[in-house]
Design an enzyme around this catalytic site. Structure first.
Site, mmCIF file in Angstrom:
data_model
loop_
_atom_site.group_PDB
_atom_site.id
_atom_site.type_symbol
_atom_site.label_atom_id
_atom_site.label_comp_id
_atom_site.label_asym_id
_atom_site.label_seq_id
_atom_site.Cartn_x
_atom_site.Cartn_y
_atom_site.Cartn_z
ATOM 1 N N CYS A 163 13.591 10.617 6.130
ATOM 2 C CA CYS A 163 13.673 10.162 7.531
ATOM 3 C C CYS A 163 15.082 10.401 8.062
ATOM 4 C CB CYS A 163 13.371 8.679 7.664
ATOM 5 S SG CYS A 163 12.191 8.068 6.515
ATOM 6 N N GLU A 196 10.768 0.890 9.758
ATOM 7 C CA GLU A 196 11.742 1.962 9.516
ATOM 8 C C GLU A 196 11.007 3.260 9.800
ATOM 9 O OE1 GLU A 196 13.351 4.934 7.961
ATOM 10 O OE2 GLU A 196 13.307 3.983 5.983
ATOM 11 N N LYS A 245 0.837 -1.202 0.000
ATOM 12 C CA LYS A 245 0.000 0.000 0.000
ATOM 13 C C LYS A 245 0.873 1.254 0.000
ATOM 14 C CE LYS A 245 -1.837 2.503 3.290
ATOM 15 N NZ LYS A 245 -1.747 3.853 2.688
ATOM 16 N N GLU A 251 10.924 15.098 15.325
ATOM 17 C CA GLU A 251 11.071 15.068 13.868
ATOM 18 C C GLU A 251 10.098 16.067 13.240
ATOM 19 O OE1 GLU A 251 9.834 11.532 11.680
ATOM 20 O OE2 GLU A 251 11.684 11.692 10.538
HETATM 21 P P1 ADP Z 1 3.973 9.931 7.429
HETATM 22 O O1 ADP Z 1 4.019 10.869 8.589
HETATM 23 O O2 ADP Z 1 5.279 9.652 6.789
HETATM 24 O O3 ADP Z 1 2.830 10.154 6.491
HETATM 25 P P2 ADP Z 1 2.490 7.737 8.463
HETATM 26 O O4 ADP Z 1 3.049 6.794 9.440
HETATM 27 O O5 ADP Z 1 1.322 8.555 8.845
HETATM 28 O O6 ADP Z 1 3.748 8.568 8.062
HETATM 29 O O7 ADP Z 1 2.135 7.006 7.102
HETATM 30 C C1 ADP Z 1 2.951 6.024 6.517
HETATM 31 C C2 ADP Z 1 2.078 4.974 5.891
HETATM 32 O O8 ADP Z 1 1.344 4.299 6.926
HETATM 33 C C3 ADP Z 1 1.027 5.502 4.928
HETATM 34 O O9 ADP Z 1 0.921 4.601 3.838
HETATM 35 C C4 ADP Z 1 -0.237 5.516 5.773
HETATM 36 O O10 ADP Z 1 -1.412 5.405 5.016
HETATM 37 C C5 ADP Z 1 -0.030 4.274 6.623
HETATM 38 N N1 ADP Z 1 -0.787 4.249 7.894
HETATM 39 C C6 ADP Z 1 -1.280 5.305 8.608
HETATM 40 N N2 ADP Z 1 -1.897 4.866 9.727
HETATM 41 C C7 ADP Z 1 -1.779 3.510 9.741
HETATM 42 C C8 ADP Z 1 -2.182 2.466 10.647
HETATM 43 N N3 ADP Z 1 -2.829 2.743 11.777
HETATM 44 N N4 ADP Z 1 -1.872 1.186 10.343
HETATM 45 C C9 ADP Z 1 -1.180 0.897 9.227
HETATM 46 N N5 ADP Z 1 -0.784 1.822 8.318
HETATM 47 C C10 ADP Z 1 -1.060 3.106 8.575
#
Ligand code: ADP
Length: 493
Positions: free
Chosen positions: A306, A272, A198, A403
């Site tokens: 990151c 990561e 995804k 961050e």
């Molecule tokens: P960033 O701040 O880099 O956007 P996120 O951690 O919010 O980081 O998002 C990274 C990925 O994780 C995206 O693909 C997002 O849709 C997905 N994501 C967000 N919330 C969840 C969750 N609760 N479980 C699994 N994946 C998630």
């Protein structure tokens, strides 16, 4: 050099940055469909959820495409496709045959490199120079590299047999959409696993372009499934009972949620997560080179990395000199249209991310740090942020600890090696660091004491598919890239 000439040189440098004629990459070389469905079992299928969401160009706020939102039933369908492909085809296929597919994907990314670069820049906001010269070639290189390992696992793990795990659920962020997909898909396929991936909700388009390539490459249906959606879709992947391994790159907050969700299950995971990398400049460093490295580490790519060098420690005796050089160089940075080949700093990925960065900039001022921003004008439309540095920062300030994920640099001075090691390590993160010095002994001393997964010396942000990457502490666990990147996808018997 006389004062007059010196002044002239600086003047010239500023002017040359501003007088470049625009060199805009053409949108027409990329094909973006108005609507994208989910890539499941080798076909693009309408989502059972019947829902779609828009993905926009953050530099212009224009809608680029409408993308399917995978619901729980869609995730189930994708995981089932991956399971069937694993059991019936992929795990039984001779490794050398698997390698051919991976190699083919690498070649096809190269063939469509320009189109990938354009789509990456339109959807994510990063300068076309970065997408073209870094993201896309490095993504292809990852596929080439892991294609090479597929039939050589007995050399990677001597006297052991490396068995695949099954179905890998892979969730990636928006900062390197195609490259992160390559980091995750290539080693999974090389080791005989199948994939449900995804991409992030703000940058789904290059992963969907990759799905088209995978279809064209005739990869057996279901070996790679690419489904789009937001956090809920990610959570449905993480919680699916038939997933054997989670590979996640993203925020520490979501990493913690995932860790809790898989506790007590048999799922393997690599996480990561965030970072707050320290760049350290000693007084014996080549200062111009170091300043260029600092600029590259935090401003190119808008700080959306990151491992961005978001903290800077400068040895006291060269502090004033470095700050001046840094400010001078900041003034020459070209901020604006990411499709312009001259642009150094492109658009912030989303309105939300820009708001987060602005909140931190306000906070830095409230915390008493001294702010300097380059004088550049920002485009009226789209999400942009001026390159920003803070001096007079205290170690306890939130801008030095948290961050920000934007073009914001927190700067402190130091006197001794021990002091700077202590300060650099005094953070919840541990993804990367940079050291700038003329002395090899200093490099060895610091690298052995820094609690960071990668420490660059006299360079920054250099990546190679053969080198492992990953963090300490709240930056996550597990390594991606290199031989190490095979481990998380196998069980050794
Ligand atoms: P960033 O701040 O880099 O956007 P996120 O951690 O919010 O980081 O998002 C990274 C990925 O994780 C995206 O693909 C997002 O849709 C997905 N994501 C967000 N919330 C969840 C969750 N609760 N479980 C699994 N994946 C998630």
């Amino acid at each position: 050099m006389s004062k007059a000439i010196k002044k002239n040189t600086i003047q010239l440098k500023f002017d040359s940055a501003r007088v470049y004629e625009p060199a805009i990459e053409s949108k027409s070389a990329a094909k973006i469909k108005p609507v994208y469905d989910l890539f499941i079992n080798g076909k693009f299928e309408k989502p059972l959820s019947k829902k779609y969401f828009n993905t926009i160009n953050p530099a212009s706020e224009e809608i680029l495409s409408s993308v399917a939102m995978a619901g729980k039933a869609d995730v189930n369908k994708a995981v089932l496709a991956a399971r069937n492909a694993y059991e019936r085809t992929w795990k039984k296929m001779p490794a050398a045959e698997r390698a051919k597919y991976i190699y083919r994907i690498a070649r096809m990314i190269q063939e469509k490199a320009r189109e990938f670069a354009i789509i990456e820049t339109l959807d994510g906001g990063k300068p076309i120079r970065e997408s073209r010269d870094f993201d896309v070639p490095t993504a292809a290189n990852h596929f080439f590299y892991y294609a090479g390992w597929a039939d050589k696992l007995e050399y990677a793990f001597p006297n052991r047999k490396a068995m695949p795990l099954g179905v890998a659920g892979q969730i990636i962020p928006w900062n390197f959409p195609l490259l992160m997909a390559a980091w995750k898909i290539a080693p999974a396929l090389a080791t005989g696993n199948t994939v449900v991936l995804k991409p992030a909700e703000t940058t789904p388009l290059t992963a969907l372009k990759l799905a088209e390539i995978i279809q064209e490459a005739d990869l057996p249906p279901g070996v790679v499934n690419i489904i789009t959606g937001a956090g809920d879709t990610g959570a449905n992947i993480v919680n699916h009972a038939d997933i054997n391994k989670i590979a996640f790159t993203g925020s520490t907050a979501v990493g913690k949620i995932i860790q809790r969700a898989i506790a007590g299950t048999n799922k393997k995971a690599t996480l990561e997560l965030g970072g707050k990398a320290a760049n350290i400049i000693f007084d014996d460093a080549p200062l111009d080179q170091a300043v260029e490295g600092i600029i590259n580490g935090i401003f190119f790519n808008q700080g959306h990395v990151c491992c961005a060098g978001s903290r800077l420690y400068v040895q006291e005796s060269v502090y004033e000199q470095v700050i001046q050089k840094l400010k001078d160089r900041m003034e020459t940075l070209i901020v604006g249209n990411p499709m312009d080949k001259n642009t150094d700093v492109g658009a912030i990925n989303s309105r939300e991310q820009l708001a987060t960065i602005q909140r931190y900039i306000k906070l830095g001022n409230q915390e008493g740090a001294e702010m300097y921003q380059s004088a550049c004008a920002l485009p009226k439309k789209g999400f942009f942020c001026k390159p920003t540095i803070f001096t007079n920062v205290a170690q306890s300030n939130r801008i030095a600890q948290e961050e920000i994920f934007g073009p914001v640099l927190a700067i402190q001075s130091f006197r001794t090696d021990d002091e700077v090691i202590e300060k650099a390590n005094n953070t919840a993160f541990g993804l990367s660091a940079g050291i700038w010095t003329d002395k090899g002994s200093k490099i060895f001393n610091l690298t052995s004491k820094m609690r960071a997964g990668v420490v660059w010396a006299n360079t920054y942000n250099k990546f190679d598919p053969t080198s492992p990457f990953g963090g300490y502490k709240e930056s996550g666990y597990g390594r991606e890239g290199g031989l190490h990147g095979l481990f998380p996808y196998v069980k050794l018997v």
